[in-house]
Write a protein that holds these residues in place. Sequence first.
Motif, PDB file in Angstrom:
ATOM      1  N   CYS A 266       2.421   3.875   5.397  1.00  0.00           N
ATOM      2  CA  CYS A 266       3.424   2.824   5.009  1.00  0.00           C
ATOM      3  C   CYS A 266       3.590   2.564   3.586  1.00  0.00           C
ATOM      4  O   CYS A 266       2.831   2.835   2.938  1.00  0.00           O
ATOM      5  CB  CYS A 266       2.846   1.416   5.418  1.00  0.00           C
ATOM      6  N   HIS A 267       5.115   2.606   3.376  1.00  0.00           N
ATOM      7  CA  HIS A 267       5.707   2.872   1.898  1.00  0.00           C
ATOM      8  C   HIS A 267       6.598   1.518   1.881  1.00  0.00           C
ATOM      9  O   HIS A 267       6.930   1.233   0.526  1.00  0.00           O
ATOM     10  CB  HIS A 267       6.546   3.780   1.770  1.00  0.00           C
ATOM     11  N   PHE A 268       6.093   0.373   2.610  1.00  0.00           N
ATOM     12  CA  PHE A 268       6.816  -1.009   2.507  1.00  0.00           C
ATOM     13  C   PHE A 268       8.298  -1.048   1.836  1.00  0.00           C
ATOM     14  O   PHE A 268       8.463  -1.717   1.111  1.00  0.00           O
ATOM     15  CB  PHE A 268       5.963  -1.475   1.482  1.00  0.00           C
ATOM     16  N   ARG A 269       9.268  -0.202   2.525  1.00  0.00           N
ATOM     17  CA  ARG A 269      10.550  -0.206   2.418  1.00  0.00           C
ATOM     18  C   ARG A 269      11.081   0.198   1.062  1.00  0.00           C
ATOM     19  O   ARG A 269      12.048  -0.035   0.612  1.00  0.00           O
ATOM     20  CB  ARG A 269      11.285  -1.438   2.718  1.00  0.00           C
ATOM     21  N   THR A 270      10.168   1.203   0.154  1.00  0.00           N
ATOM     22  CA  THR A 270      10.551   1.670  -1.028  1.00  0.00           C
ATOM     23  C   THR A 270      11.338   2.943  -0.965  1.00  0.00           C
ATOM     24  O   THR A 270      11.956   3.239  -1.979  1.00  0.00           O
ATOM     25  CB  THR A 270       9.013   1.629  -1.919  1.00  0.00           C
ATOM     26  N   ARG A 271      11.086   3.567   0.018  1.00  0.00           N
ATOM     27  CA  ARG A 271      11.610   5.033   0.250  1.00  0.00           C
ATOM     28  C   ARG A 271      12.904   4.903   1.152  1.00  0.00           C
ATOM     29  O   ARG A 271      13.955   5.773   1.122  1.00  0.00           O
ATOM     30  CB  ARG A 271      10.590   5.936   0.761  1.00  0.00           C
ATOM     31  N   ASN A 272      13.040   3.977   2.078  1.00  0.00           N
ATOM     32  CA  ASN A 272      14.303   3.749   2.694  1.00  0.00           C
ATOM     33  C   ASN A 272      14.261   2.328   3.261  1.00  0.00           C
ATOM     34  O   ASN A 272      13.449   1.250   2.655  1.00  0.00           O
ATOM     35  CB  ASN A 272      14.160   4.830   3.946  1.00  0.00           C
ATOM     36  N   GLU A 273      14.813   2.008   4.365  1.00  0.00           N
ATOM     37  CA  GLU A 273      15.085   0.573   4.937  1.00  0.00           C
ATOM     38  C   GLU A 273      13.787   0.268   5.710  1.00  0.00           C
ATOM     39  O   GLU A 273      13.874  -0.891   6.295  1.00  0.00           O
ATOM     40  CB  GLU A 273      16.415   0.562   5.439  1.00  0.00           C
ATOM     41  N   GLU A 274      13.005   1.178   6.093  1.00  0.00           N
ATOM     42  CA  GLU A 274      12.036   0.777   6.979  1.00  0.00           C
ATOM     43  C   GLU A 274      10.480   0.970   6.406  1.00  0.00           C
ATOM     44  O   GLU A 274      10.603   1.217   4.903  1.00  0.00           O
ATOM     45  CB  GLU A 274      11.929   1.497   8.359  1.00  0.00           C
ATOM     46  N   TYR A 275       9.537   1.035   7.021  1.00  0.00           N
ATOM     47  CA  TYR A 275       8.062   1.222   6.478  1.00  0.00           C
ATOM     48  C   TYR A 275       7.715   2.541   6.426  1.00  0.00           C
ATOM     49  O   TYR A 275       6.762   3.033   6.109  1.00  0.00           O
ATOM     50  CB  TYR A 275       7.159   0.273   7.334  1.00  0.00           C
ATOM     51  N   LYS A 276       8.435   3.594   7.179  1.00  0.00           N
ATOM     52  CA  LYS A 276       7.662   4.901   7.284  1.00  0.00           C
ATOM     53  C   LYS A 276       9.017   5.923   7.357  1.00  0.00           C
ATOM     54  O   LYS A 276      10.094   5.492   6.693  1.00  0.00           O
ATOM     55  CB  LYS A 276       7.021   5.042   8.438  1.00  0.00           C
ATOM     56  N   ARG A 277       9.095   6.924   8.255  1.00  0.00           N
ATOM     57  CA  ARG A 277      10.173   7.575   8.415  1.00  0.00           C
ATOM     58  C   ARG A 277      10.920   8.531   7.243  1.00  0.00           C
ATOM     59  O   ARG A 277      11.897   8.310   6.866  1.00  0.00           O
ATOM     60  CB  ARG A 277      11.479   7.111   9.113  1.00  0.00           C
ATOM     61  N   SER A 278       9.763   9.089   6.433  1.00  0.00           N
ATOM     62  CA  SER A 278      10.129   9.771   5.266  1.00  0.00           C
ATOM     63  C   SER A 278       9.023  10.653   5.119  1.00  0.00           C
ATOM     64  O   SER A 278       8.014  10.745   5.569  1.00  0.00           O
ATOM     65  CB  SER A 278      10.354   8.887   3.906  1.00  0.00           C
ATOM     66  N   CYS A 279       9.450  11.649   4.255  1.00  0.00           N
ATOM     67  CA  CYS A 279       8.501  12.637   3.971  1.00  0.00           C
ATOM     68  C   CYS A 279       7.361  12.530   2.766  1.00  0.00           C
ATOM     69  O   CYS A 279       6.454  13.154   2.412  1.00  0.00           O
ATOM     70  CB  CYS A 279       9.025  13.963   3.594  1.00  0.00           C
ATOM     71  N   HIS A 280       7.293  11.164   2.059  1.00  0.00           N
ATOM     72  CA  HIS A 280       6.459  10.952   1.364  1.00  0.00           C
ATOM     73  C   HIS A 280       4.887  10.665   1.647  1.00  0.00           C
ATOM     74  O   HIS A 280       4.570  10.120   2.710  1.00  0.00           O
ATOM     75  CB  HIS A 280       6.887  10.016   0.396  1.00  0.00           C
ATOM     76  N   ASP A 281       4.019  10.747   0.749  1.00  0.00           N
ATOM     77  CA  ASP A 281       2.593  10.489   1.372  1.00  0.00           C
ATOM     78  C   ASP A 281       2.369   9.022   1.802  1.00  0.00           C
ATOM     79  O   ASP A 281       1.699   8.797   2.481  1.00  0.00           O
ATOM     80  CB  ASP A 281       1.720  10.601   0.092  1.00  0.00           C
ATOM     81  N   GLY A 282       3.290   8.098   1.089  1.00  0.00           N
ATOM     82  CA  GLY A 282       3.206   6.747   1.759  1.00  0.00           C
ATOM     83  C   GLY A 282       3.381   6.713   3.101  1.00  0.00           C
ATOM     84  O   GLY A 282       2.934   5.828   3.901  1.00  0.00           O
ATOM     85  N   SER A 283       4.203   7.670   3.636  1.00  0.00           N
ATOM     86  CA  SER A 283       4.513   7.587   4.859  1.00  0.00           C
ATOM     87  C   SER A 283       3.812   8.641   6.010  1.00  0.00           C
ATOM     88  O   SER A 283       3.411   8.082   7.124  1.00  0.00           O
ATOM     89  CB  SER A 283       6.040   8.092   5.312  1.00  0.00           C
ATOM     90  N   ILE A 284       3.508   9.610   5.498  1.00  0.00           N
ATOM     91  CA  ILE A 284       2.451  10.764   6.320  1.00  0.00           C
ATOM     92  C   ILE A 284       1.229  10.799   6.218  1.00  0.00           C
ATOM     93  O   ILE A 284       0.588  11.235   7.111  1.00  0.00           O
ATOM     94  CB  ILE A 284       3.322  11.985   5.817  1.00  0.00           C
ATOM     95  N   ARG A 285       0.663  10.197   4.917  1.00  0.00           N
ATOM     96  CA  ARG A 285      -0.851  10.764   4.715  1.00  0.00           C
ATOM     97  C   ARG A 285      -1.529   9.550   5.228  1.00  0.00           C
ATOM     98  O   ARG A 285      -1.342   8.293   4.811  1.00  0.00           O
ATOM     99  CB  ARG A 285      -0.875  10.776   3.255  1.00  0.00           C
ATOM    100  N   VAL A 286      -2.690   9.875   5.931  1.00  0.00           N
ATOM    101  CA  VAL A 286      -3.347   8.986   6.826  1.00  0.00           C
ATOM    102  C   VAL A 286      -5.039   9.290   6.566  1.00  0.00           C
ATOM    103  O   VAL A 286      -5.654  10.239   6.225  1.00  0.00           O
ATOM    104  CB  VAL A 286      -3.117   9.148   8.297  1.00  0.00           C
ATOM    105  N   PRO A 287      -5.926   8.220   6.659  1.00  0.00           N
ATOM    106  CA  PRO A 287      -7.155   8.260   6.668  1.00  0.00           C
ATOM    107  C   PRO A 287      -7.652   9.255   7.969  1.00  0.00           C
ATOM    108  O   PRO A 287      -7.140   9.078   9.089  1.00  0.00           O
ATOM    109  CB  PRO A 287      -7.862   6.921   6.776  1.00  0.00           C
ATOM    110  N   LEU A 288      -8.828  10.166   7.669  1.00  0.00           N
ATOM    111  CA  LEU A 288      -9.171  10.813   8.886  1.00  0.00           C
ATOM    112  C   LEU A 288     -10.731  11.011   8.442  1.00  0.00           C
ATOM    113  O   LEU A 288     -10.899  11.931   7.683  1.00  0.00           O
ATOM    114  CB  LEU A 288      -8.557  11.960   9.157  1.00  0.00           C
ATOM    115  N   ALA A 289     -11.535  10.532   9.563  1.00  0.00           N
ATOM    116  CA  ALA A 289     -13.090  10.913   9.494  1.00  0.00           C
ATOM    117  C   ALA A 289     -13.633  10.815  10.860  1.00  0.00           C
ATOM    118  O   ALA A 289     -12.996  10.329  11.591  1.00  0.00           O
ATOM    119  CB  ALA A 289     -13.748   9.772   8.523  1.00  0.00           C
ATOM    120  N   ILE A 290     -14.306  11.645  10.967  1.00  0.00           N
ATOM    121  CA  ILE A 290     -14.905  12.229  12.013  1.00  0.00           C
ATOM    122  C   ILE A 290     -16.649  12.218  12.059  1.00  0.00           C
ATOM    123  O   ILE A 290     -17.183  12.766  11.191  1.00  0.00           O
ATOM    124  CB  ILE A 290     -14.734  13.378  13.004  1.00  0.00           C
ATOM    125  N   SER A 291     -17.449  11.399  12.955  1.00  0.00           N
ATOM    126  CA  SER A 291     -18.916  11.452  12.862  1.00  0.00           C
ATOM    127  C   SER A 291     -19.374  11.540  14.378  1.00  0.00           C
ATOM    128  O   SER A 291     -18.540  11.746  15.222  1.00  0.00           O
ATOM    129  CB  SER A 291     -19.337   9.959  12.408  1.00  0.00           C
TER     130      SER A 291
END
Length: 468
Positions: A266-291
Amino acid sequence: MNRADSRPNVIVVLTDQQRWDTTGAGGNPLGLTPHFDRMAHHGTHAALAFSPQPVCAPARAALQTGRYPTDSGVHRNGIRLPHNTTTLATEFGDAGYATGYIGKWHLADSEPVPPGQRGGYQSWLGTNLLEFTSDAYRTIMFDHNGHAALLPGYRSDACFDAAIRYVTEHHAEPFFLFLSLMEPHHQNEVDSYPAPTGYAERYAGRWMPPDLATLSANGGTAHRHMGGYLGQIARVDEGLGRLHDALLSLDLSDDTIVAFTSDHGCHFRTRNEEYKRSCHDGSIRVPLAISGPGFDSGGRIGRPVSTVDLPVTLLDAAGIAPSAPTHGHSLLPLLRDAGAEFPEEALIQISESQCGRAIRTERWMYCVADPDADAWDDPFGERYVETELYDLRHDPYEMDNLVGLETHRDVADSLRQRLLRRLRGIGEDGARIDRARRRPSRPQREVDPRVHRLAADPIDFGGRRGRD
């Protein structure tokens, strides 16, 4: 173990629109996620995990199939998963597992979701668009027979309660459960992030990611919404802790793999008019852990991975050979040997805002888009053009767009060839990438995220956005 079958149970917990840096393992200082952080510390933490498509339905299709969105048939929102698609549910089900789905689906074309559009899950308590059938304290989902069910409590609590009931009912047999939460997605009709009572106030004004602090000076909603967003995440982590407690009380802790991730950021409408849909880490990078079995003490994976790798990883851990081709790669070899053969970059497809493609390496983000493609209707581009290049080593928050600079032409050319190779690997054999318009050389800025410096204006290709 209380049952004769020695195969591990598997649970996937999926949040919606959660940034990687909201976790302690991802660098957040607020102590929001002690249970996720414990998973990351004692299990396996993918520190550089990325969504294959930063919008709901395509990312979810990739998580169900292990295939990139253009191959799964769901390249944007509003497209249902094709009938008879091989999914995690069908793979685990065919291997003798009980399979269950709880929560948001977003891969059907009607509500309630018809049985034939549930991806092969045997047990069902869900809704296609949870954001439109619920709000924070009124959660309505549909059971296996399509009957509406009102679940009491805060929404993520209600979903975790249902997951704990499922685990309790199926503890004597191997099971695969996919728990898909709404949080921390915004409530669409009012554009708010409704945290549990008192939680938004607890976190308002306490922390802001440097990219949002910088870019929100020129717009965006981060300062208005961050308290609620973080409050939702804190409550989700409490639910994760309750799920782990339930596994412990049922003597299933040592026999159950738990994977926690998100569909996109989520980039909170800083990269485009929405919350995602861009190539930036704010859009694409997510938490991932496996136990759990195979992942405990796995350590930290420091190279880029994609959540498209998660399905084949879970099947591999359960000893199940995929019956259909996948694009993902199992993470298990990386736990045995950090130098094992594995893609050196994550591949990202972008739709709705643009018909775009990108690769994210440990150091670089390189993005291209087709200016002539219809961002809504065209899954593939014919002539991509370079739009963004970021050096994450010197510019970790992607403030300084280097695309087209003479000083970085060799870097861009190398990344261009790497992206073309990845595109050919998923069926875009005819893809063409044109160089960006040349810009004069200048010294690269060492970007201090505490100082408000703006990136070169990204190219806006417009396009319609789907509802999610």
